[in-house]
Design a protein around this motif. Structure first.
Motif, PDB file in Angstrom:
ATOM      1  N   ARG A 148    -170.506 -62.031 -24.828  1.00 23.70           N
ATOM      2  CA  ARG A 148    -169.815 -62.822 -25.850  1.00 23.70           C
ATOM      3  C   ARG A 148    -168.471 -63.362 -25.359  1.00 23.70           C
ATOM      4  O   ARG A 148    -167.721 -63.952 -26.116  1.00 23.70           O
ATOM      5  CB  ARG A 148    -169.611 -61.979 -27.103  1.00 23.70           C
ATOM      6  N   PHE A 149    -168.184 -63.138 -24.069  1.00 23.54           N
ATOM      7  CA  PHE A 149    -166.913 -63.553 -23.481  1.00 23.54           C
ATOM      8  C   PHE A 149    -167.137 -64.341 -22.194  1.00 23.54           C
ATOM      9  O   PHE A 149    -168.171 -64.211 -21.549  1.00 23.54           O
ATOM     10  CB  PHE A 149    -166.061 -62.322 -23.124  1.00 23.54           C
ATOM     11  N   TYR A 150    -166.143 -65.144 -21.829  1.00 22.00           N
ATOM     12  CA  TYR A 150    -166.054 -65.678 -20.477  1.00 22.00           C
ATOM     13  C   TYR A 150    -165.388 -64.585 -19.658  1.00 22.00           C
ATOM     14  O   TYR A 150    -164.389 -63.991 -20.094  1.00 22.00           O
ATOM     15  CB  TYR A 150    -165.202 -66.950 -20.428  1.00 22.00           C
ATOM     16  N   ILE A 151    -165.917 -64.293 -18.488  1.00 21.54           N
ATOM     17  CA  ILE A 151    -165.443 -63.174 -17.688  1.00 21.54           C
ATOM     18  C   ILE A 151    -164.860 -63.672 -16.373  1.00 21.54           C
ATOM     19  O   ILE A 151    -165.475 -64.480 -15.680  1.00 21.54           O
ATOM     20  CB  ILE A 151    -166.598 -62.197 -17.386  1.00 21.54           C
ATOM     21  N   THR A 152    -163.684 -63.173 -16.033  1.00 15.94           N
ATOM     22  CA  THR A 152    -163.077 -63.424 -14.730  1.00 15.94           C
ATOM     23  C   THR A 152    -162.880 -62.075 -14.060  1.00 15.94           C
ATOM     24  O   THR A 152    -162.300 -61.161 -14.651  1.00 15.94           O
ATOM     25  CB  THR A 152    -161.710 -64.136 -14.873  1.00 15.94           C
ATOM     26  N   LEU A 153    -163.371 -61.945 -12.843  1.00 12.40           N
ATOM     27  CA  LEU A 153    -163.245 -60.703 -12.097  1.00 12.40           C
ATOM     28  C   LEU A 153    -162.330 -60.929 -10.907  1.00 12.40           C
ATOM     29  O   LEU A 153    -162.583 -61.802 -10.073  1.00 12.40           O
ATOM     30  CB  LEU A 153    -164.622 -60.226 -11.627  1.00 12.40           C
ATOM     31  N   ASP A 154    -161.258 -60.174 -10.841  1.00 13.13           N
ATOM     32  CA  ASP A 154    -160.319 -60.213  -9.722  1.00 13.13           C
ATOM     33  C   ASP A 154    -160.505 -58.917  -8.944  1.00 13.13           C
ATOM     34  O   ASP A 154    -159.890 -57.893  -9.257  1.00 13.13           O
ATOM     35  CB  ASP A 154    -158.887 -60.359 -10.247  1.00 13.13           C
ATOM     36  N   ASP A 155    -161.378 -58.946  -7.948  1.00 16.57           N
ATOM     37  CA  ASP A 155    -161.724 -57.750  -7.191  1.00 16.57           C
ATOM     38  C   ASP A 155    -160.523 -57.215  -6.413  1.00 16.57           C
ATOM     39  O   ASP A 155    -160.326 -56.011  -6.311  1.00 16.57           O
ATOM     40  CB  ASP A 155    -162.890 -58.052  -6.252  1.00 16.57           C
ATOM     41  N   LYS A 156    -159.703 -58.121  -5.882  1.00  9.46           N
ATOM     42  CA  LYS A 156    -158.534 -57.717  -5.093  1.00  9.46           C
ATOM     43  C   LYS A 156    -157.588 -56.838  -5.916  1.00  9.46           C
ATOM     44  O   LYS A 156    -157.061 -55.843  -5.425  1.00  9.46           O
ATOM     45  CB  LYS A 156    -157.784 -58.942  -4.585  1.00  9.46           C
ATOM     46  N   ASN A 157    -157.382 -57.194  -7.182  1.00  5.56           N
ATOM     47  CA  ASN A 157    -156.476 -56.444  -8.048  1.00  5.56           C
ATOM     48  C   ASN A 157    -157.211 -55.503  -9.005  1.00  5.56           C
ATOM     49  O   ASN A 157    -156.592 -54.954  -9.917  1.00  5.56           O
ATOM     50  CB  ASN A 157    -155.596 -57.419  -8.851  1.00  5.56           C
ATOM     51  N   ASN A 158    -158.535 -55.369  -8.815  1.00  4.30           N
ATOM     52  CA  ASN A 158    -159.340 -54.463  -9.635  1.00  4.30           C
ATOM     53  C   ASN A 158    -159.137 -54.732 -11.132  1.00  4.30           C
ATOM     54  O   ASN A 158    -158.847 -53.841 -11.919  1.00  4.30           O
ATOM     55  CB  ASN A 158    -159.019 -52.998  -9.307  1.00  4.30           C
ATOM     56  N   GLN A 159    -159.274 -56.030 -11.497  1.00  5.57           N
ATOM     57  CA  GLN A 159    -158.991 -56.452 -12.882  1.00  5.57           C
ATOM     58  C   GLN A 159    -160.113 -57.322 -13.409  1.00  5.57           C
ATOM     59  O   GLN A 159    -160.578 -58.242 -12.751  1.00  5.57           O
ATOM     60  CB  GLN A 159    -157.686 -57.214 -12.949  1.00  5.57           C
ATOM     61  N   LEU A 160    -160.538 -57.036 -14.635  1.00  6.94           N
ATOM     62  CA  LEU A 160    -161.531 -57.811 -15.357  1.00  6.94           C
ATOM     63  C   LEU A 160    -160.838 -58.450 -16.552  1.00  6.94           C
ATOM     64  O   LEU A 160    -160.180 -57.746 -17.327  1.00  6.94           O
ATOM     65  CB  LEU A 160    -162.672 -56.916 -15.841  1.00  6.94           C
ATOM     66  N   THR A 161    -160.945 -59.773 -16.689  1.00  6.48           N
ATOM     67  CA  THR A 161    -160.325 -60.474 -17.808  1.00  6.48           C
ATOM     68  C   THR A 161    -161.418 -61.064 -18.687  1.00  6.48           C
ATOM     69  O   THR A 161    -162.329 -61.716 -18.190  1.00  6.48           O
ATOM     70  CB  THR A 161    -159.395 -61.604 -17.300  1.00  6.48           C
ATOM     71  N   LEU A 162    -161.317 -60.820 -19.986  1.00  2.00           N
ATOM     72  CA  LEU A 162    -162.269 -61.351 -20.955  1.00  2.00           C
ATOM     73  C   LEU A 162    -161.553 -62.409 -21.803  1.00  2.00           C
ATOM     74  O   LEU A 162    -160.450 -62.185 -22.277  1.00  2.00           O
ATOM     75  CB  LEU A 162    -162.788 -60.232 -21.883  1.00  2.00           C
ATOM     76  N   ARG A 163    -162.236 -63.554 -21.982  1.00  2.00           N
ATOM     77  CA  ARG A 163    -161.695 -64.631 -22.822  1.00  2.00           C
ATOM     78  C   ARG A 163    -162.775 -65.021 -23.818  1.00  2.00           C
ATOM     79  O   ARG A 163    -163.937 -65.211 -23.455  1.00  2.00           O
ATOM     80  CB  ARG A 163    -161.306 -65.829 -21.949  1.00  2.00           C
TER      81      ARG A 163
END
Length: 67
Positions: free
Chosen positions: A50-65
């Motif tokens: 239900r979200f657009y997902i951005t994965l930043d593997d370098k910073n170990n971060q998942l962003t949901l929009r």
């Protein structure tokens, strides 16, 4: 099925799942024993889809929009 293979689970739905300021209504869920998940939490596509997902593997971060 999980990334660790098959697991027995009780299935159902939750009226609401809160992720920060976002709310997901009527999410389908599976209740799985912690040991079957390798003592890790698991958030499935019934919520993530239900979200657009951005994965930043370098910073170990998942962003949901929200979509």
């Amino acid at each position: 099925k999980t990334a660790n293979g098959s697991a027995e689970a009780a299935v159902g739905s939750l009226p609401q799942v809160l992720l920060g300021d976002a709310s997901v209504e009527g999410a389908q869920v599976a209740f799985i024993e912690d040991e079957q998940l390798g003592d890790s939490a698991l958030l499935g596509m019934s919520v993530l889809g239900r979200f657009y997902i951005t994965l930043d593997d370098k910073n170990n971060q998942l962003t949901l929009r929200s979509k």
